[in-house]
Write a protein that holds these residues in place. Sequence first.
Motif, PDB file in Angstrom:
ATOM      1  N   ILE A 156      64.087  34.890  53.373  1.00 53.29           N
ATOM      2  CA  ILE A 156      63.986  35.690  52.272  1.00 53.29           C
ATOM      3  C   ILE A 156      65.109  36.727  51.856  1.00 53.29           C
ATOM      4  O   ILE A 156      65.945  37.224  52.539  1.00 53.29           O
ATOM      5  N   LEU A 157      65.352  36.632  50.625  1.00 58.01           N
ATOM      6  CA  LEU A 157      66.811  37.368  50.034  1.00 58.01           C
ATOM      7  C   LEU A 157      66.369  38.611  49.880  1.00 58.01           C
ATOM      8  O   LEU A 157      65.692  38.839  49.084  1.00 58.01           O
ATOM      9  N   PHE A 158      67.196  39.663  50.504  1.00 59.27           N
ATOM     10  CA  PHE A 158      67.174  40.997  50.255  1.00 59.27           C
ATOM     11  C   PHE A 158      68.148  41.370  49.148  1.00 59.27           C
ATOM     12  O   PHE A 158      69.294  41.373  49.342  1.00 59.27           O
ATOM     13  N   ILE A 161      56.692  36.294  55.441  1.00 61.43           N
ATOM     14  CA  ILE A 161      56.833  35.075  56.398  1.00 61.43           C
ATOM     15  C   ILE A 161      55.612  34.323  56.901  1.00 61.43           C
ATOM     16  O   ILE A 161      55.532  33.250  57.186  1.00 61.43           O
ATOM     17  N   GLU A 162      54.623  35.219  57.004  1.00 66.36           N
ATOM     18  CA  GLU A 162      53.248  34.742  57.394  1.00 66.36           C
ATOM     19  C   GLU A 162      52.423  33.917  56.428  1.00 66.36           C
ATOM     20  O   GLU A 162      51.574  33.017  56.716  1.00 66.36           O
ATOM     21  N   ASP A 215      60.683  40.707  64.246  1.00 67.23           N
ATOM     22  CA  ASP A 215      59.181  40.826  65.041  1.00 67.23           C
ATOM     23  C   ASP A 215      58.798  39.377  64.751  1.00 67.23           C
ATOM     24  O   ASP A 215      57.725  38.990  65.697  1.00 67.23           O
ATOM     25  N   HIS A 216      59.115  38.368  63.777  1.00 63.87           N
ATOM     26  CA  HIS A 216      58.477  37.297  63.643  1.00 63.87           C
ATOM     27  C   HIS A 216      59.315  36.275  64.107  1.00 63.87           C
ATOM     28  O   HIS A 216      59.329  35.049  63.819  1.00 63.87           O
ATOM     29  N   GLY A 217      60.605  36.460  64.679  1.00 64.36           N
ATOM     30  CA  GLY A 217      61.198  35.456  65.505  1.00 64.36           C
ATOM     31  C   GLY A 217      62.215  34.672  64.633  1.00 64.36           C
ATOM     32  O   GLY A 217      62.705  33.720  64.893  1.00 64.36           O
TER      33      GLY A 217
END
Length: 335
Positions: A185-187, A178-179, A209-211
């Motif tokens: 992001i495919l899980f 993310i950063e 946590d990253h919105g």
Amino acid sequence: MNIYDIAELAGVSIATVSRVVNDSPRVSEKTKQRVRAIMEENGYTPNVFARGLGLDSMKTIGIICPDVSDSYMASAAFHLEGRLHEYGYDCILCCSGSRQENKEKYVSLLLNKRIDALILVGSTYAGEGGDDRKADYVRNAAKTVPVFMINGYIKGDHVYCAFSDDYGATYDVASQMIEAGRRRILFLCDSHSYSANQKLAGYEAALKDHGLPVLGDLKLYVKNRIHSVRDILLERRDLNFDSVLATDDGLAVGAIKYANAKLLKIPEELCITGFNNSALSICCDPELSSIDNKVEELCAITTDQMMAVLRGEEKPVAQKSQVPCRLVKRCTTDF
């Protein structure tokens, strides 16, 4: 009433109870009398496990895994057997598959083989889909012999679990993606086991946590077959993702094959990470960045703790041992 209960009531180790059962000269008469009195009061009849501990007559450990053709399971079996032989123990290996009735059958089978202890390799033995009751057969087995679990956790008397920090590992990797600018992001996952659920929780926590929203269409459960993963991703034209976080290297290699078929540049257009740091991670092109979940270290912890329990050492043995993971960066990530 079992050997553990007698040891607790008498305030001694299980090895001491076993020595009393076998009338060992290493135990004082005073201790023998106290332990025997407690055994008689509670109607305790020593079983083979109790006698074998004192006589050192078995020296055999039972190991069960779902599928030894799986690279993680094969590596664990290899390391466990080597460590057990160093301690002078033999082992019996069984492959149970993932069906509940087969797992229970093989546990029962090994208990009848006069084993000293039982090792379960894989989080499937800790229950599926968060249903802890499906692990009751493990707790029942621990009433007869100490049980050790690798890559999973359940709470129970005489059950000792060693597992990697799957939650923390996936949280860290997802956060780094993310950063680095990744937003979808495919899980990729192939089960609902304890380990898989920990990885999913880490992935979802990083998004929150990253919105970023947790989207159901970016959580894909597929069979761990490389070509199957590739084909499913090619068929799912509705999927829109810029990165892949897979819970196994086989799944990640399937994503690499998908990217190659779509002529996507890796990692520029598609960032991919696997899990287990297996041989697959260096057999593919490009080589795969993968989370090393320290299987060799988990096996060492398990065998060392097992010997401490079987020897009746006075120092308490931890029933929950967690090992940190690390990401081995290769050519499929750019963060």
